[in-house]
Design an enzyme around this catalytic site. Structure first.
Site, PDB file in Angstrom:
ATOM      1  N   TYR A 236       0.590  -0.017  -7.375  1.00  0.00           N
ATOM      2  CA  TYR A 236      -0.736  -0.262  -6.814  1.00  0.00           C
ATOM      3  C   TYR A 236      -1.791  -0.010  -7.876  1.00  0.00           C
ATOM      4  O   TYR A 236      -1.699   0.936  -8.645  1.00  0.00           O
ATOM      5  CB  TYR A 236      -1.012   0.639  -5.592  1.00  0.00           C
TER       6      TYR A 236
ATOM      7  N   ASP B 250     -13.062  -5.348   2.762  1.00  0.00           N
ATOM      8  CA  ASP B 250     -13.314  -5.503   1.330  1.00  0.00           C
ATOM      9  C   ASP B 250     -14.015  -6.789   0.873  1.00  0.00           C
ATOM     10  O   ASP B 250     -15.072  -6.747   0.281  1.00  0.00           O
ATOM     11  CB  ASP B 250     -11.998  -5.376   0.558  1.00  0.00           C
TER      12      ASP B 250
ATOM     13  N   GLU C  42      -0.544  -7.698   8.889  1.00  0.00           N
ATOM     14  CA  GLU C  42      -1.829  -7.089   8.561  1.00  0.00           C
ATOM     15  C   GLU C  42      -2.963  -7.923   9.183  1.00  0.00           C
ATOM     16  O   GLU C  42      -3.901  -7.382   9.751  1.00  0.00           O
ATOM     17  CB  GLU C  42      -1.943  -7.063   7.032  1.00  0.00           C
TER      18      GLU C  42
ATOM     19  N   GLN D  81     -13.965   5.901   3.478  1.00  0.00           N
ATOM     20  CA  GLN D  81     -13.803   4.765   4.403  1.00  0.00           C
ATOM     21  C   GLN D  81     -14.317   5.169   5.790  1.00  0.00           C
ATOM     22  O   GLN D  81     -14.545   6.346   6.053  1.00  0.00           O
ATOM     23  CB  GLN D  81     -12.316   4.387   4.512  1.00  0.00           C
TER      24      GLN D  81
ATOM     25  N   TYR E 198       0.854  -1.199   0.000  1.00  0.00           N
ATOM     26  CA  TYR E 198       0.000   0.000   0.000  1.00  0.00           C
ATOM     27  C   TYR E 198       0.891   1.251   0.000  1.00  0.00           C
ATOM     28  O   TYR E 198       1.209   1.798   1.067  1.00  0.00           O
ATOM     29  CB  TYR E 198      -0.901   0.011   1.237  1.00  0.00           C
TER      30      TYR E 198
HETATM   31  C1  2M8 Z   1      -7.418  -2.915   2.195  1.00  0.00           C
HETATM   32  O1  2M8 Z   1      -8.080  -2.288   1.104  1.00  0.00           O
HETATM   33  C2  2M8 Z   1      -7.406  -1.899  -0.113  1.00  0.00           C
HETATM   34  C3  2M8 Z   1      -8.441  -1.174  -0.966  1.00  0.00           C
HETATM   35  O2  2M8 Z   1      -8.874  -0.013  -0.333  1.00  0.00           O
HETATM   36  C4  2M8 Z   1      -6.832  -3.068  -0.885  1.00  0.00           C
HETATM   37  O3  2M8 Z   1      -7.118  -4.228  -0.562  1.00  0.00           O
HETATM   38  O4  2M8 Z   1      -6.098  -2.804  -1.837  1.00  0.00           O
HETATM   39  C5  2M8 Z   1      -8.416  -3.006   3.361  1.00  0.00           C
HETATM   40  O5  2M8 Z   1      -7.963  -3.849   4.386  1.00  0.00           O
HETATM   41  C6  2M8 Z   1      -8.686  -1.612   3.902  1.00  0.00           C
HETATM   42  O6  2M8 Z   1      -9.491  -1.660   5.048  1.00  0.00           O
HETATM   43  C7  2M8 Z   1      -7.391  -0.875   4.234  1.00  0.00           C
HETATM   44  O7  2M8 Z   1      -7.691   0.453   4.554  1.00  0.00           O
HETATM   45  C8  2M8 Z   1      -6.395  -0.912   3.046  1.00  0.00           C
HETATM   46  C9  2M8 Z   1      -5.004  -0.386   3.427  1.00  0.00           C
HETATM   47  O8  2M8 Z   1      -4.536  -1.010   4.592  1.00  0.00           O
HETATM   48  O9  2M8 Z   1      -6.228  -2.249   2.570  1.00  0.00           O
END
Ligand code: 2M8
Length: 463
Positions: free
Chosen positions: A99, A193, A430, A126, A45
């Site tokens: 990403y 998600d 995570e 969110q 992320y």
């Molecule tokens: C996850 O969500 C993102 C999309 O928004 C992904 O899977 O790419 C989820 O766990 C979400 O709750 C979280 O905010 C994000 C970043 O940790 O990852």
């Protein structure tokens, strides 16, 4: 050399003894920090996520108040004219192809006049943990030297209008029915998600022509089964195309969008955040009418959640506006009323009973008595797949914090002990496989480190 857990590797990487958790958690937040904000994870992320940032600020408040304030400020720089706080603020310096969907795919500033011109953002939002984090920044400054208190007060003054606009947006554009429950347009808005909460609604979405795409998320995890499936991604991307067609216009979306869900977890967090906002409003001397309005949102939110209570399951259920029915799935979101607070003795008892039952934390196959994100009794349960079963420290934080507020310090302390024990043993993953405790997903997840810091710093009697 700093100790660290390499991201993407599988297997356990022990964080060491309990006394090592605090400095190691601080190290994760330091390494994931970029300029004035923090990536949720080193490579998976690479942008700024909304509710991650709020949790991160909550943890940072204990170790670096300035960074905690900056975290919130940089997120709010991406706020839309409608008051919406976007779910992603894109990092212009993120490596290419790191990403997906990226800023180009969202194209929000070209499609909507409401999008900010200075930063590129997604078009979704969110859960609103932000006011809770801002209040923590205040709480951790109070009683310190006068200069620091004044700085924190100034921060509250500057951010109160942003928080108020954000909550007003949720109470109006996202609840035109005045139900007290927030409508989400996409599973990504829920933060959970691929939870089976969304399966029935997603199944009835007919997927059309999606522009080609490549999933980069799969490059960053040890095993694709940790992440949502390709079929789920197709649906996510199709919903995104539909939102773009409506130029992210709320009224148009409400008219045409196939996925409109009343999300009880999101709504409950809003209730708790509104309580924090009332306190912030008092510190900054906001108008009485503001406070009365926020209090009315709190009452309406609790009323809406009460209507979604399922006596048989002992949980609260999401509601599908399109299908006109509740989603009868046992997930962590069902504990929403606990998060919203002010429960009757009876309701609190029922929620704790469900939490401790074999359906959740009392399941005898669990490595630790921590609630899996989806009940192992659900046919859609999957112990390794993201929000379909793994244990999430960030969800444990929500329950821990809510149990303290509900006057259940002993029950809260139990969750805190197990959560800290899990990260001490498995690192700041995570999420964790519930039956083995194996760390999954990213292995240096910022919000896991942040909630550990908050749990360690805050007495179970006073959160
Ligand atoms: C996850 O969500 C993102 C999309 O928004 C992904 O899977 O790419 C989820 O766990 C979400 O709750 C979280 O905010 C994000 C970043 O940790 O990852």
């Amino acid at each position: 050399m700093e100790e660290r857990f390499p991201e993407g590797e599988s297997g356990r990487q022990a964080a060491g003894g309990l006394d090592r958790v605090n400095p190691l958690a601080a190290g994760v937040l330091k390494r994931n920090g970029i300029k004035s904000w923090t990536k949720p994870a080193p490579t998976l992320y690479p942008h700024q996520w909304s509710w991650d940032s709020a949790f991160i600020a909550l943890g940072l408040a204990h170790i670096d108040n300035r960074r905690a304030r900056e975290e919130m400020e940089s997120l709010f720089a991406g706020q839309w004219a409608t008051g919406k706080v976007p779910h992603i603020v894109f990092n212009p310096e993120a490596p290419p192809k790191s990403y997906f969907p990226d800023a180009e795919r969202w194209n929000s500033s070209a499609l909507s006049e409401d999008a900010p011109s200075t930063s590129r953002t997604s078009g979704l939002c969110q859960p609103p943990v932000h006011a809770i984090a801002v209040r923590r920044i205040w709480e951790t400054s109070r009683g310190k030297e006068e200069e620091r208190v004044e700085r924190a007060r100034g921060f509250l003054r500057a951010n109160y209008p942003r928080l108020f606009a954000w909550h007003r947006y949720l109470a109006t554009a996202r609840d035109p029915e005045g139900s007290g429950l927030v409508t989400i347009y996409h599973p990504w808005e829920s933060g959970t998600d691929n939870s089976p909460r969304w399966d029935p609604a997603l199944e009835s979405v007919e997927v059309g022509q999606i522009p080609p795409y490549t999933r980069y998320d799969l490059k960053h995890v040890a095993d694709p089964s940790h992440r949502p499936t390709d079929a789920e991604y197709d649906r996510y991307l199709w919903l995104l195309e539909l939102l773009k067609r409506e130029r992210y216009d709320e009224a148009e979306i409400y008219d045409s969008h196939p996925f409109l869900m009343k999300d009880v977890l999101f709504s409950a967090i809003l209730v708790a955040a509104n309580e924090a906002l009332v306190e912030i409003a008092r510190v900054v001397g906001a108008h009485d009418e503001d406070v009365a309005l926020i209090e009315s949102w709190i009452g309406r939110g609790r009323g809406g959640l009460e209507k979604q209570w399922d006596e048989e399951l002992g949980l609260c259920l999401d509601y599908d506006l399109r299908a006109d029915q509740s989603a009868r799935v046992r997930t962590i979101a069902g504990f929403a009323p606990l998060i919203a607070g002010a429960l009757t003795k009876e309701r609190l008892g029922q929620l704790i009973e469900t939490l401790d039952s074999a359906t959740f934390a009392g399941n005898e196959r669990l490595e630790r008595p921590l609630p899996p994100s989806t009940s192992p009794d659900e046919p859609a349960f999957h112990p390794r797949s993201y929000w379909r079963g793994p244990v999430w420290p960030v969800a444990n934080w929500l329950l821990w914090w809510s149990l303290i507020r509900a006057g259940e310090p002993a029950r809260a302390a139990h969750i805190r002990r197990e959560t800290i024990g899990q990260v001490a043993e498995g690192g700041f993953a995570e999420y964790f496989e519930p039956f083995t405790g194996e760390p999954l997903g990213s292995h240096e997840q910022s919000w896991t480190a942040a909630v550990a810091l908050d749990m360690l710093a805050v007495e179970s009697r006073s959160a």
